[in-house]
Design an enzyme around this catalytic site. Sequence first.
Site, PDB file in Angstrom:
ATOM      1  N   ASP A   9       0.907  -1.254  -0.260  1.00 28.69           N
ATOM      2  CA  ASP A   9       0.077  -0.151   0.023  1.00 28.69           C
ATOM      3  C   ASP A   9       0.843   1.410   0.202  1.00 28.69           C
ATOM      4  O   ASP A   9       1.971   1.298   0.595  1.00 28.69           O
ATOM      5  CB  ASP A   9      -0.997  -0.088   1.285  1.00 28.69           C
ATOM      6  CG  ASP A   9      -2.172   0.213   0.893  1.00 28.69           C
ATOM      7  OD1 ASP A   9      -2.784   1.367   0.514  1.00 28.69           O
ATOM      8  OD2 ASP A   9      -3.331  -0.700   1.103  1.00 28.69           O
ATOM      9  N   ASP A  41      -3.299   4.847  -2.310  1.00 32.23           N
ATOM     10  CA  ASP A  41      -4.380   5.393  -1.372  1.00 32.23           C
ATOM     11  C   ASP A  41      -4.834   6.801  -1.981  1.00 32.23           C
ATOM     12  O   ASP A  41      -3.930   7.472  -2.025  1.00 32.23           O
ATOM     13  CB  ASP A  41      -4.109   5.409  -0.031  1.00 32.23           C
ATOM     14  CG  ASP A  41      -5.071   5.679   1.062  1.00 32.23           C
ATOM     15  OD1 ASP A  41      -6.162   4.931   0.953  1.00 32.23           O
ATOM     16  OD2 ASP A  41      -5.038   6.592   1.813  1.00 32.23           O
ATOM     17  N   GLU A  60      -6.597   4.350  -5.891  1.00 32.39           N
ATOM     18  CA  GLU A  60      -8.171   4.399  -5.238  1.00 32.39           C
ATOM     19  C   GLU A  60      -8.598   5.685  -5.857  1.00 32.39           C
ATOM     20  O   GLU A  60      -7.979   6.694  -5.445  1.00 32.39           O
ATOM     21  CB  GLU A  60      -7.866   4.405  -3.946  1.00 32.39           C
ATOM     22  CG  GLU A  60      -9.277   4.476  -3.100  1.00 32.39           C
ATOM     23  CD  GLU A  60      -9.209   4.542  -1.433  1.00 32.39           C
ATOM     24  OE1 GLU A  60     -10.051   4.099  -0.909  1.00 32.39           O
ATOM     25  OE2 GLU A  60      -8.188   5.226  -1.238  1.00 32.39           O
ATOM     26  N   HIS A  99     -10.867  -4.009   2.182  1.00 26.85           N
ATOM     27  CA  HIS A  99     -11.111  -3.464   3.702  1.00 26.85           C
ATOM     28  C   HIS A  99     -11.841  -2.559   3.944  1.00 26.85           C
ATOM     29  O   HIS A  99     -12.076  -2.140   5.091  1.00 26.85           O
ATOM     30  CB  HIS A  99      -9.704  -3.098   4.023  1.00 26.85           C
ATOM     31  CG  HIS A  99      -9.013  -2.184   3.086  1.00 26.85           C
ATOM     32  ND1 HIS A  99      -8.770  -2.016   1.675  1.00 26.85           N
ATOM     33  CD2 HIS A  99      -8.811  -0.810   3.834  1.00 26.85           C
ATOM     34  CE1 HIS A  99      -8.162  -0.737   1.469  1.00 26.85           C
ATOM     35  NE2 HIS A  99      -8.193   0.030   2.525  1.00 26.85           N
ATOM     36  N   ASP A 100     -12.278  -1.673   2.794  1.00 28.90           N
ATOM     37  CA  ASP A 100     -13.030  -0.467   3.175  1.00 28.90           C
ATOM     38  C   ASP A 100     -14.637  -0.739   3.000  1.00 28.90           C
ATOM     39  O   ASP A 100     -15.586  -0.031   3.074  1.00 28.90           O
ATOM     40  CB  ASP A 100     -12.876   0.619   2.380  1.00 28.90           C
ATOM     41  CG  ASP A 100     -11.593   1.231   2.852  1.00 28.90           C
ATOM     42  OD1 ASP A 100     -11.425   1.223   4.107  1.00 28.90           O
ATOM     43  OD2 ASP A 100     -11.016   1.917   2.088  1.00 28.90           O
TER      44      ASP A 100
END
Length: 585
Positions: free
Chosen positions: A105, A212, A269, A344-345
């Site tokens: 990440d 991210d 993202e 994960h979100d």
Amino acid sequence: MAVNGTPKRSGWWKDAIIYQIWPKSFHSARGSPTGDIPGIIAKLDYIKSLGVNTIWVSPHYKSPMIDEGYDVADYEDVNPDFGTVADAEQLIKEVHQRGMRIIFDLVINHTSDQHKWFQESRSSKTNPKRDWYIWRPAKYDSNGNRQPPNNWASNFSQSAWTWDPTTEEYFLHLFAIEQPDINWTNAECRKALLESSMEFWLKRGVNGFRVDTVNMYSKPMDFPDAPITVPGSDIQPASSLYCNGPEMHNYLREMGDILEKYDAMTVGELPCTSDPKQVLEYVGFARNELSMVFQFDTVDLGKTPGDVFAFKPWTVSDFANITNKWQTFTNGNDGWTTSFIENHDQGRAPSRFGSDKPEHHDASSKMLALLTVLSSGTPFVYMGQELGMTNVPLSWDYKEYLDLNTINYIQRLKDQGKSDDEIVKKYMPAINLHARDNSRTPVQWTDGPNAGFTKEGVKPWMRVNDNYKQINAAQQLEDKDSILSFWKQAIALRKEHPALFTYGKFTSLLDYSGKEDHKVFAFAKDAAGDKASSATNKQAIVLLNFSDQEQDVSKIAKGKVALSSHKDTNASAPLKAYEGRVLLV
């Protein structure tokens, strides 16, 4: 960066099948409350057996864990709960030895407030790193009361500005207070950031990054107020102002120059960006910015803009139209797309898009696996998705929810005068459906103590889902009809027919533009790409029943059954409840 004008990038990631690991909840090899890097290493053979060829490890960096690792205190160090830099280097080595690749990440819109750079920045207005973050003086209303520089809301249900008494100015944070935003307009800061966060790990063999909040780095530095879209609130959603700013593509090309040296990939993202032409500017191969992006229209179904915990109904037609949009936007150009329905979100897919009722759980989990694996582009599988893990029970007390976003939302309800009883009855069903906590419960490895996540007698950092005795890897590994076995079959089918499923041209088989209440999502994949001419099968048909009732598909079904979530079916038979069926023509 290029040889004879030709980019060095091989585009290997187009054939990637990526498995996401959220390390805190994956597996503890050390018998601690949290997962760890040795625990990931211990499960690499399991991961490889799925048929995936790339692993994405969510943030493992040194962090106070205010936002579960998305508040990085040191890009060049590892959270001691997870291990050491040496452990991370060993993980990279072990992944490569198995013929797989690994991505990390990349969290570079902000750091933790514990990062040494921010500690220096907040120490005084004259510190050399003051301008590495975004500081602004207060505004004052007509009564002389101090106010933030503008009305922006953060993504965590609070003002995007926090007053710092040390230097008597506000700093910007689009997320938690403890996550101050970096000032990307400062070239010295930008250079140090990319060296520390990217090159440090690329030199150690990492094959790329999930990036991210990839479109938030370029803000309007005059910081205008956001339009009033939430009447009565002193803070307003402002993503239309801070997403996709004027310097974003310049910043990403700087990153692309670094990545090209290592033939490394990125998946960004990309929230709040619904125009395909705008997205293509990020993912065009020749632009050398991002390899691909996550578009969130599908996983945002059922959420309300400005209040993601407020449920709104959606239809199969909504689902089909959104999927069609993002499966076809790269037709005829050099862009690339992704396929995902969990991360994960998000809440777990069976609970949100299928059914987690015992009688339908397995079928709907398999049906959604076909959607993920057989769509065009690069598929992403989230840990536990291959087991059909579900949302946590609605019966859980909301105090079991540990995600900052959920906690802040419930606190705001209390601040508005909502009673506990009202929160439980009126708001918890939607919170339970969408809360990020659902995807962060420990992976269910066995039906033994702590679901095999950590050793007996240790309390996991978060409660294990109650259904671990019914849903776990150990049982499914022994069952050829399990969800896990089905995922393996679906991935093998994708690999066997890349011209259809990786590079294939996507076409909806039903008209989803009208008012008809469709229950079936049906699409064709026509062979495309370099291998299309030699492909044995020129078309595949994928039929997905999103209901608990049989559905007639005789008018669109043709070919032979290659895979179905129900045994003993034929091509044109009615789809059983939540059945997914693949036909090869």
